[in-house]
Write a protein that holds these residues in place. Structure first.
Motif, PDB file in Angstrom:
ATOM      1  N   LEU A 141     -53.948  43.578 -14.885  1.00  0.00           N
ATOM      2  CA  LEU A 141     -54.625  43.105 -13.678  1.00  0.00           C
ATOM      3  C   LEU A 141     -55.940  42.432 -14.031  1.00  0.00           C
ATOM      4  O   LEU A 141     -56.510  42.670 -15.094  1.00  0.00           O
ATOM      5  N   ASP A 142     -56.443  41.606 -13.133  1.00  0.00           N
ATOM      6  CA  ASP A 142     -57.696  40.894 -13.363  1.00  0.00           C
ATOM      7  C   ASP A 142     -58.825  41.657 -12.672  1.00  0.00           C
ATOM      8  O   ASP A 142     -59.244  41.309 -11.559  1.00  0.00           O
ATOM      9  N   LYS A 143     -59.307  42.692 -13.336  1.00  0.00           N
ATOM     10  CA  LYS A 143     -60.376  43.528 -12.795  1.00  0.00           C
ATOM     11  C   LYS A 143     -61.503  43.624 -13.820  1.00  0.00           C
ATOM     12  O   LYS A 143     -61.611  44.601 -14.564  1.00  0.00           O
ATOM     13  N   PRO A 144     -62.361  42.588 -13.880  1.00  0.00           N
ATOM     14  CA  PRO A 144     -63.393  42.542 -14.922  1.00  0.00           C
ATOM     15  C   PRO A 144     -64.415  43.670 -14.833  1.00  0.00           C
ATOM     16  O   PRO A 144     -65.051  44.010 -15.842  1.00  0.00           O
ATOM     17  N   ALA A 145     -64.591  44.282 -13.663  1.00  0.00           N
ATOM     18  CA  ALA A 145     -65.529  45.404 -13.527  1.00  0.00           C
ATOM     19  C   ALA A 145     -64.876  46.733 -13.875  1.00  0.00           C
ATOM     20  O   ALA A 145     -65.529  47.779 -13.841  1.00  0.00           O
ATOM     21  N   GLY A 146     -63.600  46.706 -14.213  1.00  0.00           N
ATOM     22  CA  GLY A 146     -62.936  47.901 -14.706  1.00  0.00           C
ATOM     23  C   GLY A 146     -62.043  48.597 -13.694  1.00  0.00           C
ATOM     24  O   GLY A 146     -62.042  48.289 -12.506  1.00  0.00           O
ATOM     25  N   ILE A 147     -61.264  49.517 -14.215  1.00  0.00           N
ATOM     26  CA  ILE A 147     -60.410  50.381 -13.407  1.00  0.00           C
ATOM     27  C   ILE A 147     -60.892  51.814 -13.608  1.00  0.00           C
ATOM     28  O   ILE A 147     -61.039  52.272 -14.738  1.00  0.00           O
ATOM     29  N   GLU A 148     -61.158  52.500 -12.512  1.00  0.00           N
ATOM     30  CA  GLU A 148     -61.704  53.851 -12.557  1.00  0.00           C
ATOM     31  C   GLU A 148     -60.718  54.852 -11.961  1.00  0.00           C
ATOM     32  O   GLU A 148     -60.112  54.572 -10.930  1.00  0.00           O
ATOM     33  N   ILE A 149     -60.598  56.000 -12.594  1.00  0.00           N
ATOM     34  CA  ILE A 149     -59.867  57.104 -11.987  1.00  0.00           C
ATOM     35  C   ILE A 149     -60.885  58.164 -11.576  1.00  0.00           C
ATOM     36  O   ILE A 149     -61.688  58.618 -12.395  1.00  0.00           O
ATOM     37  N   VAL A 150     -60.856  58.535 -10.314  1.00  0.00           N
ATOM     38  CA  VAL A 150     -61.750  59.561  -9.803  1.00  0.00           C
ATOM     39  C   VAL A 150     -60.916  60.768  -9.398  1.00  0.00           C
ATOM     40  O   VAL A 150     -60.102  60.693  -8.477  1.00  0.00           O
ATOM     41  N   TRP A 151     -61.098  61.881 -10.091  1.00  0.00           N
ATOM     42  CA  TRP A 151     -60.397  63.131  -9.785  1.00  0.00           C
ATOM     43  C   TRP A 151     -61.103  63.756  -8.598  1.00  0.00           C
ATOM     44  O   TRP A 151     -62.275  64.121  -8.679  1.00  0.00           O
ATOM     45  N   ASP A 152     -60.395  63.910  -7.475  1.00  0.00           N
ATOM     46  CA  ASP A 152     -61.070  64.205  -6.226  1.00  0.00           C
ATOM     47  C   ASP A 152     -60.585  65.515  -5.597  1.00  0.00           C
ATOM     48  O   ASP A 152     -60.904  66.589  -6.061  1.00  0.00           O
ATOM     49  N   ASP A 153     -59.757  65.461  -4.574  1.00  0.00           N
ATOM     50  CA  ASP A 153     -59.398  66.625  -3.757  1.00  0.00           C
ATOM     51  C   ASP A 153     -58.344  67.538  -4.379  1.00  0.00           C
ATOM     52  O   ASP A 153     -57.509  67.107  -5.170  1.00  0.00           O
ATOM     53  N   GLU A 154     -58.369  68.814  -3.941  1.00  0.00           N
ATOM     54  CA  GLU A 154     -57.261  69.730  -4.163  1.00  0.00           C
ATOM     55  C   GLU A 154     -56.317  69.643  -2.963  1.00  0.00           C
ATOM     56  O   GLU A 154     -56.757  69.605  -1.814  1.00  0.00           O
ATOM     57  N   ILE A 155     -55.018  69.609  -3.234  1.00  0.00           N
ATOM     58  CA  ILE A 155     -54.000  69.582  -2.190  1.00  0.00           C
ATOM     59  C   ILE A 155     -53.400  70.975  -2.047  1.00  0.00           C
ATOM     60  O   ILE A 155     -53.080  71.623  -3.045  1.00  0.00           O
ATOM     61  N   THR A 156     -53.249  71.445  -0.817  1.00  0.00           N
ATOM     62  CA  THR A 156     -52.705  72.777  -0.566  1.00  0.00           C
ATOM     63  C   THR A 156     -51.312  72.912  -1.179  1.00  0.00           C
ATOM     64  O   THR A 156     -50.457  72.045  -0.982  1.00  0.00           O
ATOM     65  N   PRO A 157     -51.076  73.979  -1.939  1.00  0.00           N
ATOM     66  CA  PRO A 157     -49.762  74.154  -2.575  1.00  0.00           C
ATOM     67  C   PRO A 157     -48.609  74.187  -1.568  1.00  0.00           C
ATOM     68  O   PRO A 157     -48.740  74.708  -0.473  1.00  0.00           O
ATOM     69  N   LYS A 158     -47.498  73.629  -1.982  1.00  0.00           N
ATOM     70  CA  LYS A 158     -46.283  73.614  -1.182  1.00  0.00           C
ATOM     71  C   LYS A 158     -45.332  74.724  -1.607  1.00  0.00           C
ATOM     72  O   LYS A 158     -44.379  75.055  -0.886  1.00  0.00           O
ATOM     73  N   GLY A 159     -45.543  75.261  -2.795  1.00  0.00           N
ATOM     74  CA  GLY A 159     -44.607  76.247  -3.330  1.00  0.00           C
ATOM     75  C   GLY A 159     -43.281  75.588  -3.637  1.00  0.00           C
ATOM     76  O   GLY A 159     -43.224  74.534  -4.252  1.00  0.00           O
TER      77      GLY A 159
END
Length: 301
Positions: A118-136
């Motif tokens: 992809l053409d993203k000169p400012a970079g690609i960031e991964i932000v680890w964010d929320d916890e999702i309620t378990p589904k079991g």
């Protein structure tokens, strides 16, 4: 839902240098600008998983909130995600059920892969964010998936960024009960759901010994890359094709005709495991995006 300290805004930014090397930095995503969450144009991304493993068929409404900013024009989703203008930065908001998080090395490999595509000169960031309620052992219905996206797609991003939302979850897709195989991932709008529990259990059952962990890792990477491909408009899923390479079988949906391409129809379900395992045993390179897919992306820049 409050964000637990151990997952709050831990960021991995990988930007390719001129020689192709990856620079890795960590820190917090810059939201000092007046970040906005506005509706993204998703006409190009509805029903992107038809046939094969997953089948959204437009049943889930596209989500709001991608930090479009005020550009004075409405671009298709593929243009926002592929081009540098008006969004030179891409943020991947990553949420997960505790115990079913994405592998850190796979997340970095995804960033490296798409930084080169992809053409993203400012970079690609991964932000680890929320916890999702378990589904079991529960099933994720289309309504459940939409609800989770609505609840957890909440990361504010700068005005110069566009966002993709990725959720790693336990449980399984409700559609598994009607199929011979299992669904490993879904994409709709600019959201991806990865069924990490299903990926893990199936790859661990496929083989014992030293190849087991490598199979699980390669499966997670392939499914994530496949679903991300749909989000950016592949194949014929909004992104124009330079040459026709869509699978002619109408039951296979927006997928590549080439079985050696990441976007082949089988690579969102457990059918992918046989291909990955065969390649590992025969010491063949992993499946990649083929020249036809890369040509579509390059033409869109």
């Amino acid at each position: 839902m409050s964000k637990p300290a151990f997952v709050l805004v831990a960021l991995s930014l990988i930007a390719c240098t001129d020689d192709g090397a990856a620079n890795v930095t960590t820190g917090n995503v810059d939201t000092s600008a007046d970040a906005s969450d506005t509706q993204m144009d998703t006409d190009a991304a509805s029903g992107d998983e038809t046939g094969g493993g997953g089948s959204e068929s437009g049943s889930e409404d596209a989500e709001a909130g991608d930090g479009d900013g005020d550009t004075g024009e409405e671009l298709p989703q593929w243009a926002k995600l592929i081009r540098s203008d008006p969004y030179p930065r891409l943020v991947i908001e990553l949420d997960s059920t505790p115990g079913f998080e994405a592998r850190a090395e796979v997340a970095e490999d995804i960033v490296t892969l798409f930084s080169g595509m992809l053409d993203k000169p400012a970079g690609i960031e991964i932000v680890w964010d929320d916890e999702i309620t378990p589904k079991g052992d529960g099933a994720w219905t289309p309504a459940d998936r939409s609800q989770a996206a609505s609840e957890h797609r909440n990361l504010e991003i700068p005005d110069d960024a566009v966002k993709v939302h990725v959720m790693f979850v336990d449980g399984h897709a409700a559609e598994d009960e009607e199929m011979s195989g299992a669904i490993l991932g879904y994409a709709w709008g600019s959201t991806i759901m990865m069924f990490k529990d299903t990926i893990q259990s199936n790859c661990m059952a496929a083989i014992l010994g030293p190849l087991q962990d490598q199979l699980c890792r390669e499966a997670e990477y392939l499914i994530w890359a496949h679903e991300f491909g749909h989000v950016i408009g592949l194949v014929d899923n909004g992104l124009p094709m330079v040459e026709d390479h869509r699978d002619p079988n109408p039951d296979h949906g927006d997928h590549d005709a080439n079985a050696d391409c990441v976007m082949y129809w089988a690579y969102s379900s457990t059918d992918a495991l046989d291909s990955i395992l065969d390649r590992l045993i025969n010491m063949q390179p992993p499946v990649e995006f083929d020249d036809a897919c890369l040509a579509d992306i390059d033409a869109a820049k």
